[in-house]
Motif scaffolding. Sequence first.
Motif, mmCIF file in Angstrom:
data_model
loop_
_atom_site.group_PDB
_atom_site.id
_atom_site.type_symbol
_atom_site.label_atom_id
_atom_site.label_comp_id
_atom_site.label_asym_id
_atom_site.label_seq_id
_atom_site.Cartn_x
_atom_site.Cartn_y
_atom_site.Cartn_z
ATOM 1 N N GLY A 9 -18.620 -44.012 -87.300
ATOM 2 C CA GLY A 9 -18.197 -42.632 -87.093
ATOM 3 C C GLY A 9 -19.384 -41.717 -86.826
ATOM 4 N N GLY A 10 -19.085 -40.467 -86.520
ATOM 5 C CA GLY A 10 -20.160 -39.505 -86.283
ATOM 6 C C GLY A 10 -19.690 -38.320 -85.477
ATOM 7 N N LEU A 11 -20.675 -37.571 -84.986
ATOM 8 C CA LEU A 11 -20.423 -36.382 -84.174
ATOM 9 C C LEU A 11 -20.658 -36.721 -82.712
ATOM 10 N N VAL A 12 -19.703 -36.352 -81.861
ATOM 11 C CA VAL A 12 -19.824 -36.629 -80.431
ATOM 12 C C VAL A 12 -19.249 -35.456 -79.655
ATOM 13 N N GLN A 13 -19.783 -35.245 -78.462
ATOM 14 C CA GLN A 13 -19.280 -34.163 -77.618
ATOM 15 C C GLN A 13 -17.981 -34.568 -76.934
ATOM 16 N N PRO A 14 -17.156 -33.594 -76.578
ATOM 17 C CA PRO A 14 -15.940 -33.921 -75.814
ATOM 18 C C PRO A 14 -16.274 -34.733 -74.570
ATOM 19 N N GLY A 15 -15.448 -35.756 -74.339
ATOM 20 C CA GLY A 15 -15.685 -36.661 -73.225
ATOM 21 C C GLY A 15 -16.552 -37.852 -73.581
ATOM 22 N N GLY A 16 -17.126 -37.832 -74.762
ATOM 23 C CA GLY A 16 -18.006 -38.915 -75.189
ATOM 24 C C GLY A 16 -17.254 -40.106 -75.760
ATOM 25 N N SER A 17 -18.026 -41.072 -76.250
ATOM 26 C CA SER A 17 -17.454 -42.319 -76.768
ATOM 27 C C SER A 17 -18.046 -42.661 -78.129
ATOM 28 N N TYR A 37 -5.887 -45.971 -88.590
ATOM 29 C CA TYR A 37 -5.116 -44.763 -88.813
ATOM 30 C C TYR A 37 -6.096 -43.597 -88.850
ATOM 31 N N ARG A 38 -5.586 -42.385 -88.730
ATOM 32 C CA ARG A 38 -6.463 -41.225 -88.849
ATOM 33 C C ARG A 38 -5.728 -40.084 -89.538
ATOM 34 N N GLN A 39 -6.528 -39.231 -90.163
ATOM 35 C CA GLN A 39 -5.959 -38.075 -90.842
ATOM 36 C C GLN A 39 -6.840 -36.866 -90.580
ATOM 37 N N ALA A 40 -6.266 -35.892 -89.911
ATOM 38 C CA ALA A 40 -6.960 -34.634 -89.646
ATOM 39 C C ALA A 40 -6.692 -33.665 -90.791
ATOM 40 N N PRO A 41 -7.561 -32.671 -90.985
ATOM 41 C CA PRO A 41 -7.355 -31.709 -92.071
ATOM 42 C C PRO A 41 -5.989 -31.039 -91.976
ATOM 43 N N GLY A 42 -5.269 -31.044 -93.094
ATOM 44 C CA GLY A 42 -3.972 -30.394 -93.142
ATOM 45 C C GLY A 42 -2.844 -31.158 -92.491
ATOM 46 N N LYS A 43 -3.129 -32.388 -92.055
ATOM 47 C CA LYS A 43 -2.095 -33.186 -91.387
ATOM 48 C C LYS A 43 -1.869 -34.497 -92.120
ATOM 49 N N PRO A 87 -11.445 -32.873 -78.789
ATOM 50 C CA PRO A 87 -11.561 -32.231 -80.107
ATOM 51 C C PRO A 87 -10.396 -32.571 -81.028
ATOM 52 N N GLU A 88 -9.209 -32.780 -80.463
ATOM 53 C CA GLU A 88 -8.057 -33.120 -81.307
ATOM 54 C C GLU A 88 -8.112 -34.535 -81.870
ATOM 55 N N ASP A 89 -9.093 -35.308 -81.469
ATOM 56 C CA ASP A 89 -9.299 -36.628 -82.069
ATOM 57 C C ASP A 89 -10.102 -36.525 -83.368
ATOM 58 N N THR A 90 -10.589 -35.346 -83.681
ATOM 59 C CA THR A 90 -11.357 -35.157 -84.910
ATOM 60 C C THR A 90 -10.497 -35.468 -86.129
ATOM 61 N N ALA A 91 -10.996 -36.369 -86.974
ATOM 62 C CA ALA A 91 -10.238 -36.814 -88.145
ATOM 63 C C ALA A 91 -11.094 -37.800 -88.932
ATOM 64 N N VAL A 92 -10.597 -38.126 -90.116
ATOM 65 C CA VAL A 92 -11.140 -39.282 -90.843
ATOM 66 C C VAL A 92 -10.338 -40.495 -90.389
ATOM 67 N N TYR A 93 -11.036 -41.516 -89.950
ATOM 68 C CA TYR A 93 -10.399 -42.733 -89.453
ATOM 69 C C TYR A 93 -10.451 -43.819 -90.530
ATOM 70 N N THR A 115 -13.970 -43.148 -92.269
ATOM 71 C CA THR A 115 -15.191 -42.711 -91.604
ATOM 72 C C THR A 115 -14.865 -41.478 -90.756
ATOM 73 N N GLN A 116 -15.717 -40.478 -90.857
ATOM 74 C CA GLN A 116 -15.451 -39.201 -90.184
ATOM 75 C C GLN A 116 -15.827 -39.288 -88.711
#
Length: 121
Positions: A9-17, A37-43, A87-93, A115-116
């Motif tokens: 996991g980690g930080l990546v820019q939109p369009g990245g891999s 699976y993934r879980q975004a904040p509040g979801k 950006p909407e893929d942001t979550a804990v996986y 993993t974030q």
Amino acid sequence: QVQLVESGGGLVQPGGSLRLSCAASGSVYSLNVMGWYRQAPGKERELVATITRDGRTSNAVSVKGRFTISRDNRKNTVYLQMNSLKPEDTAVYYCNANIRVTMMGPRTDYWGQGTQVTVSS
């Protein structure tokens, strides 16, 4: 004892891999369906993709064409290749695996610690 250890996991820019990995260790007799699976904040936690032992895959509609799940049965490892991240893929996986620890024992679901993944510019 069975452990699922995730990495990648980690930080990546939109369009990245990014590529996530999850390795099962401990008393694993057989490793059946594995998934992410993934879980975004509040979801709620949601299914991303699954793969059977013989390689049949299933993906959520939201990630089709962008994410690919695969596994290496010799290494008891499942992977998630994530391309064209949004950006909407942001979550804990979270990694999930259905495991039998003995030949005659039941199948049980195990979870990794998560993993974030953050997609942001």
